[in-house]
Scaffold this motif. Structure first.
Motif, mmCIF file in Angstrom:
data_model
loop_
_atom_site.group_PDB
_atom_site.id
_atom_site.type_symbol
_atom_site.label_atom_id
_atom_site.label_comp_id
_atom_site.label_asym_id
_atom_site.label_seq_id
_atom_site.Cartn_x
_atom_site.Cartn_y
_atom_site.Cartn_z
ATOM 1 N N HIS A 227 0.804 -1.225 0.000
ATOM 2 C CA HIS A 227 0.000 0.000 0.000
ATOM 3 C C HIS A 227 0.839 1.280 0.000
ATOM 4 N N LYS A 228 2.143 1.138 -0.151
ATOM 5 C CA LYS A 228 3.047 2.283 0.010
ATOM 6 C C LYS A 228 2.736 3.433 -0.964
ATOM 7 N N PHE A 229 2.567 3.095 -2.241
ATOM 8 C CA PHE A 229 2.292 4.159 -3.213
ATOM 9 C C PHE A 229 0.937 4.810 -2.940
ATOM 10 N N ASP A 230 -0.072 4.012 -2.624
ATOM 11 C CA ASP A 230 -1.395 4.571 -2.302
ATOM 12 C C ASP A 230 -1.304 5.485 -1.084
ATOM 13 N N ASP A 231 -0.487 5.092 -0.106
ATOM 14 C CA ASP A 231 -0.327 5.916 1.093
ATOM 15 C C ASP A 231 0.380 7.232 0.759
ATOM 16 N N LEU A 232 1.301 7.182 -0.206
ATOM 17 C CA LEU A 232 1.943 8.422 -0.669
ATOM 18 C C LEU A 232 0.889 9.393 -1.195
ATOM 19 N N CYS A 233 -0.003 8.883 -2.025
ATOM 20 C CA CYS A 233 -1.064 9.734 -2.593
ATOM 21 C C CYS A 233 -2.001 10.252 -1.497
ATOM 22 N N ILE A 241 -1.120 18.771 -0.435
ATOM 23 C CA ILE A 241 0.190 19.001 -1.062
ATOM 24 C C ILE A 241 0.033 19.250 -2.558
ATOM 25 N N LYS A 242 0.472 20.403 -2.994
ATOM 26 C CA LYS A 242 0.418 20.766 -4.414
ATOM 27 C C LYS A 242 1.777 20.589 -5.091
ATOM 28 N N SER A 243 2.844 20.565 -4.284
ATOM 29 C CA SER A 243 4.190 20.435 -4.832
ATOM 30 C C SER A 243 5.092 19.814 -3.771
ATOM 31 N N ALA A 244 6.019 18.931 -4.200
ATOM 32 C CA ALA A 244 6.908 18.281 -3.233
ATOM 33 C C ALA A 244 8.117 17.677 -3.924
ATOM 34 N N LEU A 245 9.196 17.541 -3.165
ATOM 35 C CA LEU A 245 10.375 16.795 -3.591
ATOM 36 C C LEU A 245 10.305 15.436 -2.898
ATOM 37 N N ILE A 246 10.287 14.356 -3.683
ATOM 38 C CA ILE A 246 10.095 13.004 -3.161
ATOM 39 C C ILE A 246 11.389 12.218 -3.334
ATOM 40 N N TYR A 266 -0.667 13.054 -12.056
ATOM 41 C CA TYR A 266 0.120 14.089 -11.381
ATOM 42 C C TYR A 266 1.177 14.663 -12.326
ATOM 43 N N SER A 267 1.431 15.950 -12.187
ATOM 44 C CA SER A 267 2.488 16.612 -12.945
ATOM 45 C C SER A 267 3.815 16.330 -12.247
ATOM 46 N N ASP A 293 4.989 19.852 -10.726
ATOM 47 C CA ASP A 293 4.584 19.918 -9.319
ATOM 48 C C ASP A 293 5.395 19.002 -8.416
ATOM 49 N N PHE A 294 5.732 17.816 -8.910
ATOM 50 C CA PHE A 294 6.417 16.831 -8.077
ATOM 51 C C PHE A 294 7.711 16.369 -8.737
#
Length: 427
Positions: A227-233, A241-246, A266-267, A293-294
């Motif tokens: 579920h890691k990616f879903d939890d990220l979203c 969050i509109k913009s982030a460094l991941i 997502y952009s 954005d990301f």
């Protein structure tokens, strides 16, 4: 804190500092500038964002003899991005120093262009170790007139395998030079360089972590690989969050997150070491300019990044160690601002993350990923917060008239508001 006027700095540089909006020095500037102005060597432990560029650039500029057009100072940086940033800061500081020439040299740019500028005459060279060595070997860069060598982000240069290049450059420089070494950490390798290549250096340590990190709200969230990616979203929704460094630990991880973000609309862009320098520059410019954005990146690819107004850092993968964690989260809360650092922690990550928590003096608060129902409530509340702000700001008369005009015994204003909320949420 001291005012810059309190230092023995020339009027031309003071004027430029004033126009840049700076009055008081930061702790690293306060301690390093007076020592460096006395032509003494320095080993300084200061974190990224502490103001160290001014700390070495001002003393370097004060020593430059303009009529001599050969290189008199060289600044070594780990990445192209940091080279450009440092050279840009020096240019700003030297705005009123007539005829002063600064050149950034790095890989990924045609060497011929750099060669032509070097041949015309340059006072300060800012470069990555590999490209500096290249110019020395080609006979384009003579270090015989070097009076100051600066090692910026020394620990990062060593991490990237530049030790031999750094030592070669130091050995090619005059023995009677000034050597200024700046590093976020001082491991044994840095101490060896200081011992072998500096002359009785003054040691300066700035506890920037205590000053900067409290401005960063640090949260961790337990998750699992499924579920890691879903939890990220979900984090995007929770915090709006509109913009982030991941950050991811591997190129494979970067590619996975990037592809799935893109698939979900997502952009975003990816940044890792296998990309050409030209591609990396293009990606970084898009992110800096807000066209993306990301940004999903590895640690190496993100070294030296300086992005203002970045509110969120997300550790999709737990950092390898505490120093890497501090480097990552230091990308936010720049220039005295504030920010968030969010970390996803799987069962396998717990030992490494516990080590990071033990060394982290400000603490990382553990939070729970909300359920889907709770996420819906959060999204609704975010929209309602925006609505409430619109009410407070006024200027709603024409819209109130429309609502009243369309209200009836069969259609209340509450139902109209609910339908509008539904339309906003579903579009």
């Amino acid at each position: 804190m001291m005012n810059f006027e309190d230092f023995d700095i020339s009027d031309d540089i003071l004027k430029a500092i004033g126009e840049m909006g700076f009055k008081k020095s930061t702790p690293i500037q306060n301690k390093a500038i007076p020592i460096a102005l006395k032509n003494m060597d320095i080993t300084a432990q200061a974190h990224t964002g502490s103001g160290k560029t001014f700390a070495f650039s001002i003393p370097v500029l004060e020593k430059i003899f303009i009529p001599d057009k050969s290189p008199q100072a060289i600044v070594l940086c780990p990445t192209r991005e940091l080279c450009m940033q440092v050279a840009g800061e020096i240019d700003k500081l030297a705005k009123y120093v007539k005829k002063l020439k600064v050149l950034a040299v790095y890989g990924g740019q045609p060497i011929g262009k750099q060669t032509r500028v070097l041949k015309k005459g340059v006072h300060i060279v800012v470069g990555t170790p590999g490209r500096v060595i290249d110019h020395i070997q080609r006979g384009n860069l003579d270090l015989i007139g070097i009076e100051t060598v600066v090692l910026d982000e020394a620990d990062e240069m060593l991490d990237m395998g530049f030790r031999e290049d750094i030592e070669q450059i130091l050995n090619a420089s005059p023995r009677q030079r000034q050597t200024l070494l700046f590093s976020a950490t001082i491991p044994q390798e840095i101490r060896k360089i200081a011992k072998n290549y500096q002359n009785n250096p003054k040691f300066i340590k700035i506890e920037n972590k205590k000053k900067n990190i409290p401005k960063i709200k640090q949260y961790s969230f337990k998750t699992n690989h499924e579920h890691k990616f879903d939890d990220l979203c979900k984090l995007f929704d929770i915090y709006g969050i509109k913009s982030a460094l991941i950050f991811c630990n591997t190129k494979k991880g970067v590619d996975f997150v990037f592809k799935n973000l893109k698939k979900n609309g997502y952009s975003c862009q990816a940044l890792h070491g296998d990309m050409t320098q030209k591609t990396r520059d293009k990606v970084m410019n898009k992110f800096r300019n807000g066209n993306v954005d990301f940004l999903v990146a590895t640690d190496v690819a993100a070294r030296g990044l300086d992005i203002l107004n970045l509110d969120f850092i997300i550790n999709y993968d737990v950092a390898q160690n505490h120093d890497a964690y501090i480097h990552r989260i230091g990308r936010t809360a720049r220039a005295g601002g504030s920010g968030y650092a969010l970390t996803l922690v799987t069962l396998q990550d717990i030992p490494a993350f516990d080590n990071i928590k033990r060394q982290n003096k400000t603490g990382i608060e553990e939070k729970r990923i909300p359920t889907d129902e709770e996420i819906e409530d959060i999204k609704n509340n975010l929209v309602m917060d925006e609505v409430k702000n619109s009410v407070r700001n006024g200027d709603l008369e024409k819209y109130i008239k429309i609502i009243k005009k369309n209200s009836s015994s069969d259609l209340s204003s509450e139902e109209i508001a609910a339908a509008l909320l539904k339309r906003v949420r579903e579009n």
